[in-house]
Design a protein around this motif. Structure first.
Motif, PDB file in Angstrom:
ATOM      1  N   TYR A 131       0.837  -1.116   0.011  1.00 10.24           N
ATOM      2  CA  TYR A 131       0.023   0.023   0.067  1.00 10.24           C
ATOM      3  C   TYR A 131       0.883   1.118   0.181  1.00 10.24           C
ATOM      4  O   TYR A 131       0.573   2.304  -0.785  1.00 10.24           O
ATOM      5  CB  TYR A 131      -0.999  -0.009   1.066  1.00 10.24           C
ATOM      6  CG  TYR A 131      -1.819   1.285   1.103  1.00 10.24           C
ATOM      7  CD1 TYR A 131      -2.833   1.391   0.177  1.00 10.24           C
ATOM      8  CD2 TYR A 131      -1.952   2.199   2.269  1.00 10.24           C
ATOM      9  CE1 TYR A 131      -3.713   2.265   0.314  1.00 10.24           C
ATOM     10  CE2 TYR A 131      -2.708   3.343   2.151  1.00 10.24           C
ATOM     11  CZ  TYR A 131      -3.587   3.329   1.450  1.00 10.24           C
ATOM     12  OH  TYR A 131      -4.520   4.461   1.195  1.00 10.24           O
ATOM     13  N   PRO A 132       1.684   1.280   0.674  1.00 10.13           N
ATOM     14  CA  PRO A 132       2.708   2.627   0.747  1.00 10.13           C
ATOM     15  C   PRO A 132       3.466   3.021  -0.460  1.00 10.13           C
ATOM     16  O   PRO A 132       3.788   3.979  -0.904  1.00 10.13           O
ATOM     17  CB  PRO A 132       3.598   2.461   1.923  1.00 10.13           C
ATOM     18  CG  PRO A 132       3.155   1.260   2.678  1.00 10.13           C
ATOM     19  CD  PRO A 132       2.436   0.558   1.910  1.00 10.13           C
ATOM     20  N   TYR A 133       3.494   1.848  -1.256  1.00 14.26           N
ATOM     21  CA  TYR A 133       4.211   1.941  -2.523  1.00 14.26           C
ATOM     22  C   TYR A 133       3.371   2.243  -3.711  1.00 14.26           C
ATOM     23  O   TYR A 133       3.904   2.497  -4.779  1.00 14.26           O
ATOM     24  CB  TYR A 133       5.274   0.855  -2.754  1.00 14.26           C
ATOM     25  CG  TYR A 133       6.239   0.453  -1.732  1.00 14.26           C
ATOM     26  CD1 TYR A 133       7.289   1.286  -1.256  1.00 14.26           C
ATOM     27  CD2 TYR A 133       5.768  -0.718  -0.829  1.00 14.26           C
ATOM     28  CE1 TYR A 133       8.014   1.017  -0.264  1.00 14.26           C
ATOM     29  CE2 TYR A 133       6.456  -0.673   0.288  1.00 14.26           C
ATOM     30  CZ  TYR A 133       7.498  -0.107   0.591  1.00 14.26           C
ATOM     31  OH  TYR A 133       8.527  -0.443   1.573  1.00 14.26           O
ATOM     32  N   ILE A 134       2.088   2.256  -3.576  1.00 18.34           N
ATOM     33  CA  ILE A 134       1.172   2.540  -4.755  1.00 18.34           C
ATOM     34  C   ILE A 134       0.447   3.740  -4.366  1.00 18.34           C
ATOM     35  O   ILE A 134      -0.633   4.185  -4.921  1.00 18.34           O
ATOM     36  CB  ILE A 134       0.201   1.370  -4.832  1.00 18.34           C
ATOM     37  CG1 ILE A 134      -0.748   1.071  -3.637  1.00 18.34           C
ATOM     38  CG2 ILE A 134       0.847   0.198  -5.422  1.00 18.34           C
ATOM     39  CD1 ILE A 134      -1.652  -0.123  -3.925  1.00 18.34           C
ATOM     40  N   GLY A 236       4.093  -8.556 -10.929  1.00 20.93           N
ATOM     41  CA  GLY A 236       3.677  -7.298 -10.963  1.00 20.93           C
ATOM     42  C   GLY A 236       4.332  -6.393  -9.689  1.00 20.93           C
ATOM     43  O   GLY A 236       4.453  -5.502  -9.766  1.00 20.93           O
ATOM     44  N   SER A 237       4.622  -6.933  -8.630  1.00 17.20           N
ATOM     45  CA  SER A 237       5.112  -6.139  -7.323  1.00 17.20           C
ATOM     46  C   SER A 237       6.524  -5.639  -7.909  1.00 17.20           C
ATOM     47  O   SER A 237       6.852  -4.493  -7.392  1.00 17.20           O
ATOM     48  CB  SER A 237       5.238  -6.981  -6.332  1.00 17.20           C
ATOM     49  OG  SER A 237       4.018  -7.523  -5.644  1.00 17.20           O
ATOM     50  N   ARG A 238       7.413  -6.428  -8.328  1.00 18.87           N
ATOM     51  CA  ARG A 238       8.664  -5.771  -8.863  1.00 18.87           C
ATOM     52  C   ARG A 238       8.612  -4.595  -9.771  1.00 18.87           C
ATOM     53  O   ARG A 238       9.411  -3.419  -9.540  1.00 18.87           O
ATOM     54  CB  ARG A 238       9.440  -6.929  -9.520  1.00 18.87           C
ATOM     55  CG  ARG A 238      10.041  -8.271  -8.717  1.00 18.87           C
ATOM     56  CD  ARG A 238      10.918  -8.943  -9.644  1.00 18.87           C
ATOM     57  NE  ARG A 238      10.072  -9.427 -10.529  1.00 18.87           N
ATOM     58  CZ  ARG A 238      10.573 -10.501 -11.463  1.00 18.87           C
ATOM     59  NH1 ARG A 238      11.587 -11.062 -11.293  1.00 18.87           N
ATOM     60  NH2 ARG A 238       9.820 -10.893 -12.374  1.00 18.87           N
ATOM     61  N   ASP A 239       7.542  -4.367 -10.787  1.00 19.05           N
ATOM     62  CA  ASP A 239       7.454  -3.292 -11.444  1.00 19.05           C
ATOM     63  C   ASP A 239       6.868  -2.044 -10.460  1.00 19.05           C
ATOM     64  O   ASP A 239       7.222  -0.905 -10.760  1.00 19.05           O
ATOM     65  CB  ASP A 239       6.325  -3.638 -12.643  1.00 19.05           C
ATOM     66  CG  ASP A 239       6.702  -4.568 -13.531  1.00 19.05           C
ATOM     67  OD1 ASP A 239       7.785  -4.831 -13.658  1.00 19.05           O
ATOM     68  OD2 ASP A 239       5.827  -5.258 -14.087  1.00 19.05           O
ATOM     69  N   ILE A 240       6.040  -2.428  -9.573  1.00 16.44           N
ATOM     70  CA  ILE A 240       5.620  -1.289  -8.622  1.00 16.44           C
ATOM     71  C   ILE A 240       6.860  -0.661  -7.908  1.00 16.44           C
ATOM     72  O   ILE A 240       6.993   0.482  -7.828  1.00 16.44           O
ATOM     73  CB  ILE A 240       4.553  -1.886  -7.722  1.00 16.44           C
ATOM     74  CG1 ILE A 240       3.375  -1.934  -8.487  1.00 16.44           C
ATOM     75  CG2 ILE A 240       4.302  -0.662  -6.663  1.00 16.44           C
ATOM     76  CD1 ILE A 240       2.035  -2.938  -7.800  1.00 16.44           C
ATOM     77  N   LEU A 241       7.443  -1.595  -7.395  1.00 16.62           N
ATOM     78  CA  LEU A 241       8.763  -1.142  -6.608  1.00 16.62           C
ATOM     79  C   LEU A 241       9.894  -0.545  -7.577  1.00 16.62           C
ATOM     80  O   LEU A 241      10.659   0.184  -7.103  1.00 16.62           O
ATOM     81  CB  LEU A 241       9.375  -2.424  -5.641  1.00 16.62           C
ATOM     82  CG  LEU A 241       8.165  -2.787  -4.804  1.00 16.62           C
ATOM     83  CD1 LEU A 241       8.958  -4.021  -3.987  1.00 16.62           C
ATOM     84  CD2 LEU A 241       7.717  -1.619  -3.792  1.00 16.62           C
ATOM     85  N   ALA A 242       9.807  -0.883  -8.749  1.00 20.02           N
ATOM     86  CA  ALA A 242      11.014  -0.013  -9.633  1.00 20.02           C
ATOM     87  C   ALA A 242      10.712   1.165  -9.852  1.00 20.02           C
ATOM     88  O   ALA A 242      11.645   2.044 -10.190  1.00 20.02           O
ATOM     89  CB  ALA A 242      10.921  -0.956 -11.121  1.00 20.02           C
ATOM     90  N   ASN A 243       9.356   1.862  -9.371  1.00 18.63           N
ATOM     91  CA  ASN A 243       9.045   3.053  -9.572  1.00 18.63           C
ATOM     92  C   ASN A 243       8.265   3.609  -8.501  1.00 18.63           C
ATOM     93  O   ASN A 243       7.160   3.912  -8.483  1.00 18.63           O
ATOM     94  CB  ASN A 243       8.159   3.304 -10.988  1.00 18.63           C
ATOM     95  CG  ASN A 243       8.727   2.928 -12.156  1.00 18.63           C
ATOM     96  OD1 ASN A 243       9.495   3.704 -12.635  1.00 18.63           O
ATOM     97  ND2 ASN A 243       8.455   1.619 -12.876  1.00 18.63           N
ATOM     98  N   PRO A 244       9.089   3.709  -7.427  1.00 13.42           N
ATOM     99  CA  PRO A 244       8.439   3.973  -6.089  1.00 13.42           C
ATOM    100  C   PRO A 244       7.995   5.506  -5.974  1.00 13.42           C
ATOM    101  O   PRO A 244       8.562   6.176  -6.825  1.00 13.42           O
ATOM    102  CB  PRO A 244       9.593   3.757  -4.913  1.00 13.42           C
ATOM    103  CG  PRO A 244      10.923   3.898  -5.882  1.00 13.42           C
ATOM    104  CD  PRO A 244      10.448   3.171  -7.329  1.00 13.42           C
TER     105      PRO A 244
END
Length: 258
Positions: A131-134, A236-244
């Motif tokens: 949640y904090p990363y999206i 999917g999670s790696r893509d989210i964390l690649a653009n924090p």
């Protein structure tokens, strides 16, 4: 020469009959202590002629404390020459993490034999973790030597690490980066900020030795996970964390009149 190429190609086909897959997947049962995946791939040279074969055994070791959490997670393993790539489904709201333990390689003729050991563990409540990363960083401000901002509700601060970049703005010369590091836990605190957000406060005096007060600076803050060497490999999670999420604020580092 064509006959020679044909003989080489046939020999590689025969070599590949033992381990014929270059990728595989399985569904974790929540009980296995370890699981081995055997893969094989023949690679050609720049002329398209079969040149060498890589045979890989990927041995996956599952953390005992989180095995049941990973029940029904599907794990994909694929070859990348002398390395492997892995991806896990996000079944039952679970995050999958890996850490490479060891890698052994040896050459026998035209065959590379690779054995890789990988540790795997699972984290429940993936939505809470992510949640904090999206959600965006908001309320960014500098007061005295304290930088503060809010992020989406952070339940697990063990996986959190703010990265701060401070740039001294100059009108006649190039801007100067005076600080650019990921902070350690002693440099910041978390506080509840309403129902859905968390307030992060950074004591910049702990990390800055000196600053030109009254001069223009810009501060950029980015949040990213700190997983002590573990890496997410959930779809999917790696893509989210690649653009924090990132936020920027300008300040002159003047003291307030409080």
């Amino acid at each position: 020469m064509l006959k020679t190429y044909a003989i080489i190609a046939i020999s590689f086909l025969l070599m590949s009959t033992v381990w014929a897959k270059s990728q595989d997947d399985f569904t974790y049962d929540g009980q296995e202590e370890s699981h081995s995946v055997h893969l094989s791939q023949v690679y050609a040279d720049n002329r398209g002629v079969p040149s060498y074969q890589v045979r890989t055994e990927a041995r996956l070791h599952f953390e005992e404390a989180s095995r049941e959490i990973g029940r029904e997670v599907q794990i994909y393993v694929g070859m990348n020459k002398l390395d492997i790539g892995m991806e896990a489904s996000r079944d039952q709201n679970v995050l999958s993490l890996l850490k490479f333990r060891s890698s052994d390689r040896d050459v026998q003729g035209q065959t590379w034999n690779v054995v890789m050991d990988v540790d795997i563990k699972f984290i429940p409540e993936a939505d809470t973790f992510m949640y904090p990363y999206i959600t965006p960083i908001q309320d960014t401000m500098v007061l005295d030597d304290y930088l503060s901002f809010t992020i989406g509700k952070m339940e697990n601060d063990f996986a959190f690490a703010p990265h701060v970049t401070i740039v001294r703005k100059k009108s006649l010369r190039s801007d100067e980066v005076i600080y650019d590091q990921t902070l350690t836990k002693k440099d910041w605190t978390l506080t509840e900020f309403g129902r859905d957000r968390t307030l992060v406060t950074v004591d910049l005096a702990r990390v800055l030795t000196q600053v030109e007060r009254g001069k223009k600076h810009s501060i950029t803050v980015t949040i990213a996970p700190s997983l002590n060497g573990w890496r997410l490999f959930t779809k999917g999670s790696r893509d989210i964390l690649a653009n924090p999420p990132t936020s920027k604020v300008d300040t002159t580092f003047r003291y307030s009149n409080r």
